[in-house]
Design a protein around this motif. Sequence first.
Motif, PDB file in Angstrom:
ATOM      1  N   SER A  19     -37.649  -0.658  16.064  1.00 49.67           N
ATOM      2  CA  SER A  19     -37.818  -1.799  15.503  1.00 49.67           C
ATOM      3  C   SER A  19     -38.277  -2.671  16.413  1.00 49.67           C
ATOM      4  O   SER A  19     -38.330  -3.256  16.961  1.00 49.67           O
ATOM      5  CB  SER A  19     -36.747  -1.945  15.067  1.00 49.67           C
TER       6      SER A  19
ATOM      7  N   VAL B  14     -35.167  -1.107  18.555  1.00 43.50           N
ATOM      8  CA  VAL B  14     -33.887  -0.199  18.117  1.00 43.50           C
ATOM      9  C   VAL B  14     -34.851   1.071  18.093  1.00 43.50           C
ATOM     10  O   VAL B  14     -36.026   0.647  16.923  1.00 43.50           O
ATOM     11  CB  VAL B  14     -32.875   0.114  16.726  1.00 43.50           C
ATOM     12  N   SER B  15     -34.102   2.289  18.802  1.00 41.35           N
ATOM     13  CA  SER B  15     -35.312   3.888  17.770  1.00 41.35           C
ATOM     14  C   SER B  15     -34.687   4.751  17.628  1.00 41.35           C
ATOM     15  O   SER B  15     -33.874   5.090  18.041  1.00 41.35           O
ATOM     16  CB  SER B  15     -36.883   3.317  19.396  1.00 41.35           C
TER      17      SER B  15
ATOM     18  N   SER C 233     -32.209   5.378  21.089  1.00 48.74           N
ATOM     19  CA  SER C 233     -31.642   4.040  21.443  1.00 48.74           C
ATOM     20  C   SER C 233     -29.935   4.792  20.978  1.00 48.74           C
ATOM     21  O   SER C 233     -29.923   6.213  19.994  1.00 48.74           O
ATOM     22  CB  SER C 233     -31.314   2.987  19.530  1.00 48.74           C
TER      23      SER C 233
ATOM     24  N   ASP D  17     -27.114  -0.029  20.937  1.00 46.46           N
ATOM     25  CA  ASP D  17     -28.316  -0.724  20.327  1.00 46.46           C
ATOM     26  C   ASP D  17     -28.129  -1.290  19.130  1.00 46.46           C
ATOM     27  O   ASP D  17     -28.688  -2.538  18.911  1.00 46.46           O
ATOM     28  CB  ASP D  17     -29.686   0.470  21.288  1.00 46.46           C
ATOM     29  N   ILE D  18     -27.591  -0.650  18.287  1.00 49.40           N
ATOM     30  CA  ILE D  18     -27.611  -0.874  17.083  1.00 49.40           C
ATOM     31  C   ILE D  18     -26.924  -1.895  16.628  1.00 49.40           C
ATOM     32  O   ILE D  18     -27.071  -3.098  16.239  1.00 49.40           O
ATOM     33  CB  ILE D  18     -27.105   0.237  15.991  1.00 49.40           C
TER      34      ILE D  18
ATOM     35  N   ASN E 100     -28.647  -5.591  18.144  1.00 46.73           N
ATOM     36  CA  ASN E 100     -29.724  -6.327  17.427  1.00 46.73           C
ATOM     37  C   ASN E 100     -29.285  -6.250  16.203  1.00 46.73           C
ATOM     38  O   ASN E 100     -29.895  -7.332  15.069  1.00 46.73           O
ATOM     39  CB  ASN E 100     -30.371  -5.380  17.816  1.00 46.73           C
ATOM     40  N   TYR E 101     -27.816  -5.653  15.355  1.00 45.81           N
ATOM     41  CA  TYR E 101     -28.424  -5.337  13.924  1.00 45.81           C
ATOM     42  C   TYR E 101     -26.110  -5.590  13.724  1.00 45.81           C
ATOM     43  O   TYR E 101     -25.946  -5.523  13.941  1.00 45.81           O
ATOM     44  CB  TYR E 101     -28.707  -4.515  13.326  1.00 45.81           C
TER      45      TYR E 101
END
Length: 183
Positions: free
Chosen positions: A105, A109-110, A113, A117-118, A121-122
């Motif tokens: 993303s 994030v992949s 991740s 990480d989520i 970042n979100y």
Amino acid sequence: MKNKNIFALALVAMTFIQCQKADKEFLITKDNVGKISRTTKVSDLEALYEKDSIVLDTNVSKLTSTPEKIQVFEKGGVHLLTLTPNTDSIPTIENIRIYDPRFVSDKGVSLVSTFKDIKDNYTIDKIVTSMNNVVIFLSDSDMYITIDKEELPESLRYAYAGDIEAVQIPDVAKIKYIMVGWD
């Protein structure tokens, strides 16, 4: 000596441009997943993935008929994506399941991740539990992420009722699926 410097500079510039191009091929943004955009028609997929393999449902022979699922594989056999078309008169892609960890993303994030990480970042909009998974819906994103309940503490793995909150999901929990859903 001057020619060598110019050649080296040109080589670095070409490498940089190629890296940017390669990154876009696997970049997930609000309106794109790699080569696919919100407006990509099912009939355009063969041209987009001309160097790759597209596998349709066994009961559909051409992209002119709308298949239920479309799988995209690299020539080497790596499963990249599974696409679900909508049922409009001119079908476009409604849902995308990402299989290849190279897809990342725009916030980093992949599939490799973690839940941390989520969170970092979100903004998490909602968490929905199912029998075996936890689905995380993100604010201001069409991407949603699934984490296997096996990644949760044992006290939460077998609970079918009730909500699981973000604070209950371990930071090290691995992503099981990344999906993108466009209306």
